[in-house]
Design an enzyme around this catalytic site. Sequence first.
Site, PDB file in Angstrom:
ATOM      1  N   LYS A  13       0.828  -1.217   0.000  1.00 55.49           N
ATOM      2  CA  LYS A  13       0.000   0.000   0.000  1.00 55.49           C
ATOM      3  C   LYS A  13       0.861   1.265   0.000  1.00 55.49           C
ATOM      4  O   LYS A  13       0.585   2.214  -0.727  1.00 55.49           O
ATOM      5  CB  LYS A  13      -0.941   0.033   1.227  1.00 55.49           C
ATOM      6  CG  LYS A  13      -1.887  -1.147   1.332  1.00 55.49           C
ATOM      7  CD  LYS A  13      -2.907  -0.962   2.444  1.00 55.49           C
ATOM      8  CE  LYS A  13      -2.308  -0.872   3.847  1.00 55.49           C
ATOM      9  NZ  LYS A  13      -1.644  -2.111   4.306  1.00 55.49           N
ATOM     10  N   ARG A 127      11.564  -6.479   5.293  1.00 56.15           N
ATOM     11  CA  ARG A 127      11.484  -5.030   5.044  1.00 56.15           C
ATOM     12  C   ARG A 127      12.476  -4.253   5.912  1.00 56.15           C
ATOM     13  O   ARG A 127      12.580  -4.460   7.117  1.00 56.15           O
ATOM     14  CB  ARG A 127      10.063  -4.538   5.334  1.00 56.15           C
ATOM     15  CG  ARG A 127       9.894  -3.049   5.108  1.00 56.15           C
ATOM     16  CD  ARG A 127       8.468  -2.660   4.912  1.00 56.15           C
ATOM     17  NE  ARG A 127       7.627  -2.859   6.076  1.00 56.15           N
ATOM     18  CZ  ARG A 127       6.311  -2.612   6.086  1.00 56.15           C
ATOM     19  NH1 ARG A 127       5.709  -2.199   4.994  1.00 56.15           N
ATOM     20  NH2 ARG A 127       5.610  -2.807   7.172  1.00 56.15           N
ATOM     21  N   ARG A 154      11.551  -1.618  11.223  1.00 55.39           N
ATOM     22  CA  ARG A 154      10.478  -1.083  12.064  1.00 55.39           C
ATOM     23  C   ARG A 154      10.269  -2.045  13.226  1.00 55.39           C
ATOM     24  O   ARG A 154      10.259  -3.258  13.020  1.00 55.39           O
ATOM     25  CB  ARG A 154       9.182  -1.011  11.247  1.00 55.39           C
ATOM     26  CG  ARG A 154       8.965   0.313  10.568  1.00 55.39           C
ATOM     27  CD  ARG A 154       7.816   0.265   9.602  1.00 55.39           C
ATOM     28  NE  ARG A 154       6.558  -0.228  10.163  1.00 55.39           N
ATOM     29  CZ  ARG A 154       5.389  -0.157   9.526  1.00 55.39           C
ATOM     30  NH1 ARG A 154       5.316   0.388   8.331  1.00 55.39           N
ATOM     31  NH2 ARG A 154       4.300  -0.633  10.075  1.00 55.39           N
TER      32      ARG A 154
HETATM   33  P1  AMP Z   1       0.896   0.609   9.192  1.00 53.97           P
HETATM   34  O1  AMP Z   1       2.096   1.420   8.906  1.00 53.97           O
HETATM   35  O2  AMP Z   1      -0.315   1.035   8.394  1.00 53.97           O
HETATM   36  O3  AMP Z   1       1.154  -0.883   9.063  1.00 53.97           O
HETATM   37  O4  AMP Z   1       0.506   0.893  10.712  1.00 53.97           O
HETATM   38  C1  AMP Z   1       1.396   0.606  11.767  1.00 53.97           C
HETATM   39  C2  AMP Z   1       0.630   0.511  13.068  1.00 53.97           C
HETATM   40  O5  AMP Z   1      -0.027   1.767  13.341  1.00 53.97           O
HETATM   41  C3  AMP Z   1      -0.496  -0.532  13.081  1.00 53.97           C
HETATM   42  O6  AMP Z   1      -0.036  -1.837  13.395  1.00 53.97           O
HETATM   43  C4  AMP Z   1      -1.401   0.045  14.183  1.00 53.97           C
HETATM   44  O7  AMP Z   1      -0.877  -0.194  15.476  1.00 53.97           O
HETATM   45  C5  AMP Z   1      -1.308   1.542  13.915  1.00 53.97           C
HETATM   46  N1  AMP Z   1      -2.335   1.989  12.952  1.00 53.97           N
HETATM   47  C6  AMP Z   1      -2.143   2.448  11.688  1.00 53.97           C
HETATM   48  N2  AMP Z   1      -3.295   2.778  11.108  1.00 53.97           N
HETATM   49  C7  AMP Z   1      -4.267   2.526  12.014  1.00 53.97           C
HETATM   50  C8  AMP Z   1      -5.684   2.659  12.018  1.00 53.97           C
HETATM   51  N3  AMP Z   1      -6.361   3.101  10.925  1.00 53.97           N
HETATM   52  N4  AMP Z   1      -6.360   2.302  13.148  1.00 53.97           N
HETATM   53  C9  AMP Z   1      -5.715   1.859  14.238  1.00 53.97           C
HETATM   54  N5  AMP Z   1      -4.376   1.695  14.301  1.00 53.97           N
HETATM   55  C10 AMP Z   1      -3.645   2.029  13.201  1.00 53.97           C
END
Ligand code: AMP
Length: 214
Positions: A13, A127, A154
């Site tokens: 994404k 990653r 990360r």
């Molecule tokens: P991502 O980079 O999108 O994989 O997000 C990393 C982390 O941020 C996720 O594992 C969640 O802990 C938090 N996070 C990101 N987007 C959301 C969302 N829309 N709702 C709740 N937690 C989120």
Amino acid sequence: MRIVLLGAPGSGKGTQSQLLVKAYGIPQISTGDLLREAVSQGTELGRRAKAAMDSGKLVDDATVLGMIRERLSRPDAAKGFILDGFPRNIAQAEALQGMLADLGTPLDSVVLMNLDLGILFKRLTGRRICQECGKVFNIYTSPPADGKHQLIQRPDDKEEVIGKRLEVYEAQTKPLIQYYEAAGLLHSVEADADVETVFKSIERAALPRTVAGS
Ligand code: AMP
């Protein structure tokens, strides 16, 4: 263009959002990036979100929705946006629908990035991000060509957290597929192809035919 990129962690994404930003000049709105920024700046919101993020759980809806509301109200979002990693559950999707209805700017399309679970796992464990330039690499499939990058992982890409993130996706985010299918907005693309091919599929899926040139 107002679209949601829907897909499991590691489905591409972020990469595809960046290509859409370049091609269409609309902002990528990534709740994950906004949250990581808040954590690194040590803000109150960041401190609240950190524990959930580090353990692979979702940050509470009120925090995320407040952040999204503020971000969507900025002028650059008026010409369109790519939502990346939001919504993550039905409550967030319903809240988004309400916000966009208030603004009179409904979603055009939701693109689901389809990818096999085994491949997702490999993408996430491999990653690495350059802490200098922010470029994303994969130590298995796309390692840096030279030694100039300072690669970091990360915290939530560590193997023990990935299982939890994929579990959360299955339980909370996957129901959005049906939700958006019922709304007539869902388009699926195969995300297991090279970056350019996936990008073209997204363009075909998300854009009116005349714009995508197909
Ligand atoms: P991502 O980079 O999108 O994989 O997000 C990393 C982390 O941020 C996720 O594992 C969640 O802990 C938090 N996070 C990101 N987007 C959301 C969302 N829309 N709702 C709740 N937690 C989120």
